[in-house]
Design a protein around this motif. Structure first.
Motif, PDB file in Angstrom:
ATOM      1  N   LYS A  61      79.423 -66.627  45.766  1.00 31.39           N
ATOM      2  CA  LYS A  61      80.042 -65.877  44.603  1.00 31.39           C
ATOM      3  C   LYS A  61      79.140 -65.971  43.329  1.00 31.39           C
ATOM      4  N   LEU A  62      78.175 -66.918  43.364  1.00 24.93           N
ATOM      5  CA  LEU A  62      77.206 -66.968  42.198  1.00 24.93           C
ATOM      6  C   LEU A  62      76.470 -65.546  42.089  1.00 24.93           C
ATOM      7  N   ALA A  63      75.911 -65.150  40.923  1.00 21.42           N
ATOM      8  CA  ALA A  63      75.170 -64.203  40.374  1.00 21.42           C
ATOM      9  C   ALA A  63      73.384 -64.335  40.975  1.00 21.42           C
ATOM     10  N   LYS A  64      73.002 -63.141  41.216  1.00 20.69           N
ATOM     11  CA  LYS A  64      71.439 -63.503  41.411  1.00 20.69           C
ATOM     12  C   LYS A  64      70.720 -64.190  40.570  1.00 20.69           C
ATOM     13  N   ASN A  65      70.711 -64.423  39.024  1.00 24.75           N
ATOM     14  CA  ASN A  65      70.014 -64.991  38.378  1.00 24.75           C
ATOM     15  C   ASN A  65      70.251 -66.780  38.459  1.00 24.75           C
ATOM     16  N   VAL A  66      71.576 -66.978  39.138  1.00 29.44           N
ATOM     17  CA  VAL A  66      71.695 -68.300  39.192  1.00 29.44           C
ATOM     18  C   VAL A  66      71.377 -68.535  40.747  1.00 29.44           C
ATOM     19  N   MET A  67      72.049 -67.661  41.759  1.00 29.89           N
ATOM     20  CA  MET A  67      71.831 -68.307  43.042  1.00 29.89           C
ATOM     21  C   MET A  67      71.320 -66.849  43.982  1.00 29.89           C
ATOM     22  N   GLY A  68      70.307 -66.493  43.271  1.00 27.75           N
ATOM     23  CA  GLY A  68      69.689 -65.355  44.113  1.00 27.75           C
ATOM     24  C   GLY A  68      69.193 -65.631  45.471  1.00 27.75           C
ATOM     25  N   HIS A  69      69.265 -64.593  46.311  1.00 21.73           N
ATOM     26  CA  HIS A  69      68.318 -64.816  47.548  1.00 21.73           C
ATOM     27  C   HIS A  69      67.981 -63.641  47.949  1.00 21.73           C
ATOM     28  N   ASN A  70      66.516 -63.548  48.693  1.00 20.80           N
ATOM     29  CA  ASN A  70      65.930 -62.549  49.196  1.00 20.80           C
ATOM     30  C   ASN A  70      65.552 -62.940  50.488  1.00 20.80           C
ATOM     31  N   PHE A  71      64.894 -61.815  51.421  1.00 17.65           N
ATOM     32  CA  PHE A  71      64.178 -62.313  52.715  1.00 17.65           C
ATOM     33  C   PHE A  71      62.898 -61.846  52.882  1.00 17.65           C
ATOM     34  N   VAL A  72      62.177 -62.832  52.852  1.00 18.29           N
ATOM     35  CA  VAL A  72      60.609 -62.588  52.849  1.00 18.29           C
ATOM     36  C   VAL A  72      60.118 -63.160  54.300  1.00 18.29           C
ATOM     37  N   VAL A  73      59.049 -62.186  54.845  1.00 20.41           N
ATOM     38  CA  VAL A  73      58.481 -62.619  56.067  1.00 20.41           C
ATOM     39  C   VAL A  73      56.817 -62.808  55.770  1.00 20.41           C
ATOM     40  N   THR A  74      56.355 -63.980  56.440  1.00 18.94           N
ATOM     41  CA  THR A  74      54.919 -63.996  56.243  1.00 18.94           C
ATOM     42  C   THR A  74      54.489 -65.062  57.531  1.00 18.94           C
ATOM     43  N   LYS A  75      53.211 -64.974  57.611  1.00 14.65           N
ATOM     44  CA  LYS A  75      52.848 -65.997  58.674  1.00 14.65           C
ATOM     45  C   LYS A  75      53.327 -67.280  58.149  1.00 14.65           C
ATOM     46  N   THR A  76      53.387 -68.166  58.848  1.00 15.91           N
ATOM     47  CA  THR A  76      53.865 -69.566  58.620  1.00 15.91           C
ATOM     48  C   THR A  76      52.893 -70.261  57.659  1.00 15.91           C
ATOM     49  N   SER A  77      51.659 -70.112  57.976  1.00 18.59           N
ATOM     50  CA  SER A  77      50.511 -70.696  57.091  1.00 18.59           C
ATOM     51  C   SER A  77      50.406 -70.286  55.711  1.00 18.59           C
ATOM     52  N   ASP A  78      51.181 -68.921  55.456  1.00 23.74           N
ATOM     53  CA  ASP A  78      51.130 -68.329  54.244  1.00 23.74           C
ATOM     54  C   ASP A  78      52.386 -68.612  53.413  1.00 23.74           C
ATOM     55  N   VAL A  79      53.350 -69.302  53.787  1.00 24.99           N
ATOM     56  CA  VAL A  79      54.424 -69.374  53.175  1.00 24.99           C
ATOM     57  C   VAL A  79      54.362 -69.987  51.644  1.00 24.99           C
ATOM     58  N   ASN A  80      53.767 -71.170  51.787  1.00 28.29           N
ATOM     59  CA  ASN A  80      53.664 -71.934  50.266  1.00 28.29           C
ATOM     60  C   ASN A  80      52.860 -71.177  49.047  1.00 28.29           C
ATOM     61  N   ALA A  81      51.724 -70.359  49.565  1.00 27.77           N
ATOM     62  CA  ALA A  81      51.096 -69.594  48.639  1.00 27.77           C
ATOM     63  C   ALA A  81      51.912 -68.430  48.286  1.00 27.77           C
ATOM     64  N   VAL A  82      52.376 -67.650  49.225  1.00 32.71           N
ATOM     65  CA  VAL A  82      53.107 -66.621  48.976  1.00 32.71           C
ATOM     66  C   VAL A  82      54.416 -66.831  47.997  1.00 32.71           C
ATOM     67  N   ASN A  83      55.200 -67.985  48.219  1.00 34.04           N
ATOM     68  CA  ASN A  83      56.135 -68.578  47.402  1.00 34.04           C
ATOM     69  C   ASN A  83      55.625 -68.989  46.194  1.00 34.04           C
ATOM     70  N   ALA A  84      54.598 -69.420  45.909  1.00 32.68           N
ATOM     71  CA  ALA A  84      54.021 -69.893  44.530  1.00 32.68           C
ATOM     72  C   ALA A  84      53.595 -68.537  44.001  1.00 32.68           C
ATOM     73  N   ASP A  85      53.317 -67.519  44.407  1.00 29.30           N
ATOM     74  CA  ASP A  85      52.828 -66.347  43.636  1.00 29.30           C
ATOM     75  C   ASP A  85      53.811 -65.615  43.341  1.00 29.30           C
ATOM     76  N   GLY A  86      55.244 -65.659  44.283  1.00 34.24           N
ATOM     77  CA  GLY A  86      56.504 -65.161  44.045  1.00 34.24           C
ATOM     78  C   GLY A  86      57.114 -65.668  42.748  1.00 34.24           C
ATOM     79  N   MET A  87      56.995 -67.053  42.570  1.00 34.00           N
ATOM     80  CA  MET A  87      57.638 -67.465  41.416  1.00 34.00           C
ATOM     81  C   MET A  87      56.905 -66.976  40.068  1.00 34.00           C
ATOM     82  N   LYS A  88      55.607 -67.123  40.256  1.00 33.90           N
ATOM     83  CA  LYS A  88      54.818 -66.382  39.038  1.00 33.90           C
ATOM     84  C   LYS A  88      55.415 -64.963  38.924  1.00 33.90           C
TER      85      LYS A  88
END
Length: 152
Positions: A61-88
């Protein structure tokens, strides 16, 4: 009675031979919750699919600015770097860096009660490679991720 059972058995056998071969299922639904969880922990995509469509449903029930979700697919070895760049990149970019070649597929960010779809181009997946799907909303990747493999 025996004749009736034999006739039923023969019809069942004939029906089995007459049934067309089932096509590969090239879609799935994944639910996400306000408790930072995907209901699916792993997926296998049939290699016979050209595209694989994932429908992401936010059952919370929570709004996307509080508890938003998406679905991202990468190589497992790229997850942390893609996630860090996504937060930026921030919320306006759905927490995915624009033009990031490491991202195989990514949905938009959704909030409680919303859904979205994302199409995974199967040609970008290789047999034997490890892939991960995850939510790149800040802090969510620790709990919201699963394995993705290319099947046969």
């Amino acid at each position: 009675m025996i004749r009736q059972l034999s006739a039923i058995a023969l019809l069942g056998i004939a029906g089995a031979f007459a049934a067309p071969a089932m096509a590969a299922e090239c879609k799935a639904t994944v639910e996400s919750t306000d408790a930072m969880q995907f209901t699916t922990k792993s997926m296998t995509i049939p290699a016979s699919c050209k595209e694989y469509t994932v429908t992401l449903k936010h059952t919370g029930k929570l709004a996307k600015n509080v508890m938003g979700h998406n679905f991202v697919v990468t190589k497992t070895s790229d997850v942390n770097a893609v996630n860090a760049d996504g937060m930026k990149a921030g919320a306006d970019a759905n927490y995915v860096k624009a033009g990031d070649a490491r991202v195989i597929a990514a949905s938009k960010l959704i909030g409680g009660g919303e859904s979205t779809t994302v199409t995974i181009p199967v040609s970008k997946l290789k047999a034997g490679e490890d892939y991960t799907f995850f939510c790149s909303f800040p802090g969510h990747v620790a709990l919201m991720k699963g394995s993705l493999t290319l099947g046969k």
